[in-house]
Design an enzyme around this catalytic site. Structure first.
Site, short mmCIF file in Angstrom:
data_model
loop_
_atom_site.label_atom_id
_atom_site.label_comp_id
_atom_site.label_asym_id
_atom_site.label_seq_id
_atom_site.Cartn_x
_atom_site.Cartn_y
_atom_site.Cartn_z
N ARG A 125 0.85 -1.19 0.00
CA ARG A 125 0.00 0.00 0.00
C ARG A 125 0.89 1.24 0.00
NH1 ARG A 125 -3.25 -2.89 -1.64
NH2 ARG A 125 -5.34 -3.40 -0.86
N ASP A 169 5.46 0.14 -6.67
CA ASP A 169 4.27 -0.20 -7.44
C ASP A 169 3.05 0.53 -6.91
OD1 ASP A 169 2.69 -1.81 -9.36
OD2 ASP A 169 1.86 -2.71 -7.54
N GLU A 173 -3.02 7.63 -4.65
CA GLU A 173 -3.51 7.06 -5.91
C GLU A 173 -4.99 7.41 -6.11
OE1 GLU A 173 -2.93 2.84 -6.22
OE2 GLU A 173 -0.90 2.93 -5.44
N HIS A 222 0.47 0.27 -9.70
CA HIS A 222 -0.28 -0.63 -8.80
C HIS A 222 -0.77 -1.87 -9.55
CE1 HIS A 222 -3.02 -0.71 -4.99
NE2 HIS A 222 -2.59 -1.92 -5.30
#
EC number: 1.1.1.290
Length: 378
Positions: free
Chosen positions: A208, A232, A237, A254
């Protein structure tokens, strides 16, 4: 019975149509009007499921085709009498293979052997355990940190985070996001931790975004700290810090868990949970859903060394294919989600059939998750 499914959940229409009327909807944002007469809602991590979304709606069950659940207010669902299921472990193999793809790329670029590195794994759940097993199959030393499991007395040689920071050459995070409490992971990698990493260390976050303090990380990189970074996931986001993206070695939108197998596992797990919830329990064999692989068979001669493993891994998935597109569109509204929605099909190592004339190579590849067999050379 009306079932809403995220339009980007593979196989969801076909599976859930066995149970009722299916409507595919965007996950961010969910069209609220569709909730007015729906019985069930199947989402991914982009959808925030809470009281403000579902209060006063007839939804009786929520499923998320993801391992993580921090986007779901489980306490409110329970209070409201709404059934819930996640898909723990569905994408664990995919995330492990993402980490390997990244590490093998960096090892080739920077000229080091993974056997000479110690990997610190923070979070030893479905992903962390699998990562540990594959690294140790290769003879790579691992250090484990998982305070909740250590406190429960779970099996494992658990160390403190400070010890990992002190001794690990590679630090990779695989925790849930807890914003408070005794096991808080929000900004677990804060400025102090980042500055304390060994010179030349590798920092990986594929869990996360907010587990790593993105602002602090950018500050350290701007000041010239010798550190390789693989991200990632990002704070905020689908927005992300474009300046941070410019500084990291690998940046992706992600998608670490986005294999076809992982997505299919997520969908089937919540399908099976919902079918049980409504009293029509059904089970699905994953291989009945997946298409044939694009690969035929690969023949491998001799033992398995790091360059050969890198070629095999990148034949299935090279992380750079996802790094370049993000850099091209970073900062353009909507493009982060578009990359995820239109993600190219990606398979897991098990989709690659490898014929080895070396028995030890075949055995090791099987331990790593490849579909390998031993056929002695004639």
């Amino acid at each position: 019975m009306k079932i809403l499914v995220d339009e980007n959940m593979p196989y969801a229409r076909d599976l859930f149509s066995r149970l009722g009327e299916v409507t595919a909807v965007p996950g961010r944002p969910i069209p609220v009007a569709q909730l007015a007469d729906a019985d069930a809602l199947m989402v991914r991590s982009v959808t925030k499921v809470n009281e403000s979304l579902l209060a006063g709606k007839p939804i009786k069950f929520v499923g998320t085709a993801t391992a993580g659940t921090d986007h779901v207010d489980e306490a409110w669902l329970k209070q409201a009498g709404i059934g819930f299921s996640a898909a723990p472990g569905c994408n664990a193999i995919a995330v492990v293979e993402y980490v390997f793809s990244s590490l093998l790329m960096l090892a080739e670029r920077d000229g080091f052997s993974l056997h000479d590195r110690t990997v610190g794994i923070v979070g030893v759940g479905n992903v962390g355990r699998r990562l540990q097993a594959r690294l140790e199959a290769l003879g790579i030393k691992t250090l484990l940190c998982d305070p909740p499991r250590a406190d429960r007395g779970d099996e494992g040689d658990f160390r403190s985070l400070d010890e990992l920071v002190q001794h690990a050459d590679i630090l990779t995070f695989h925790t849930p996001l807890f914003k408070d409490g005794p096991y808080k992971t929000l900004h677990l990698a804060d400025e102090k931790l980042i500055r304390s990493l060994k010179p030349g260390a590798i920092l990986i976050n594929a869990c996360r975004g907010a587990v790593v303090d993105n602002t602090a990380l950018l500050t350290c990189l701007n000041e010239g700290q010798k550190l390789s970074v693989v991200l990632d996931v990002w704070e905020g986001e689908p927005e992300l810090n474009v300046e941070l993206l410019k500084k990291v070695d690998i940046g992706t939108p992600h998608i670490a868990g986005y294999t076809l197998e992982g997505k299919a596992r997520g969908t089937t797990q919540v399908f099976e949970a919902y079918s049980k919830f409504i009293g029509h329990e059904q089970h699905v064999a994953l291989d009945t859903l997946l298409p044939a692989t694009e690969f035929g068979r690969i023949t491998l001669h001799g033992p398995l060394d790091q360059p050969t493993l890198k070629r095999l891994v990148h034949l299935v998935y090279d992380v750079r294919r996802d790094d370049a597109p993000l850099r091209k569109v970073a900062g353009i509204p909507g493009e982060f989600d578009k990359l995820r929605k239109n993600y190219l099909e990606r398979r897991e190592w098990s989709s690659l059939y490898v014929i080895c004339d070396d028995a030890s190579a075949a055995s090791l590849l099987c331990k790593l998750g490849f579909n390998a067999v031993h056929h002695p050379a004639r």
